[in-house]
Motif scaffolding. Structure first.
Motif, short mmCIF file in Angstrom:
data_model
loop_
_atom_site.label_atom_id
_atom_site.label_comp_id
_atom_site.label_asym_id
_atom_site.label_seq_id
_atom_site.Cartn_x
_atom_site.Cartn_y
_atom_site.Cartn_z
N LYS A 1 0.87 -1.25 -0.03
CA LYS A 1 -0.03 0.03 -0.07
C LYS A 1 0.93 1.14 -0.09
N GLU B 1 2.39 1.55 -3.46
CA GLU B 1 1.61 2.08 -4.29
C GLU B 1 1.17 3.48 -4.33
N ASP B 2 0.97 3.89 -2.99
CA ASP B 2 0.76 5.22 -2.83
C ASP B 2 1.92 6.13 -3.20
#
Length: 98
Positions: A22, A25-26
């Motif tokens: 996550k 991805e961010d």
């Protein structure tokens, strides 16, 4: 700019790598980086490195790899997160300039 293939690994390939996925991805979204992320167990990294550009791990690396590696414990602790993000972006920059 070509798509970057990134292995995201932890000991079991489930818990901490999900957190790291996550965060990566961010980071890539914020920096407009086209990437394919693959969540794996660290034990799979050696056999999968030929199909990847980078390895990001939340666990100890059991060996050396032919691709750039980033120890991303900071994504779990929050301590030194900016430094890890800068290291990842630096690797992406270098990959895109080769």
């Amino acid at each position: 700019m070509s798509k970057i293939k990134v292995l995201v690994a932890c000991g079991a390939g489930i818990a901490t790598s999900t957190v790291a996925m996550k965060k990566v991805e961010d980071l890539f979204l914020e920096n407009h980086i086209d990437a394919e992320l693959m969540q794996i167990k660290i034990s799979e990294a050696a056999s999968r490195q030929d199909d990847a550009d980078m390895l990001i791990s939340t666990t100890i690396l059991p060996q050396e790899y032919r691709i750039p590696t980033v120890k991303a414990i900071a994504f779990l602790t929050g301590i030194g997160k900016d430094k890890v993000e800068a290291e990842i972006l630096d690797i992406v920059h270098n990959l895109n300039n080769h």
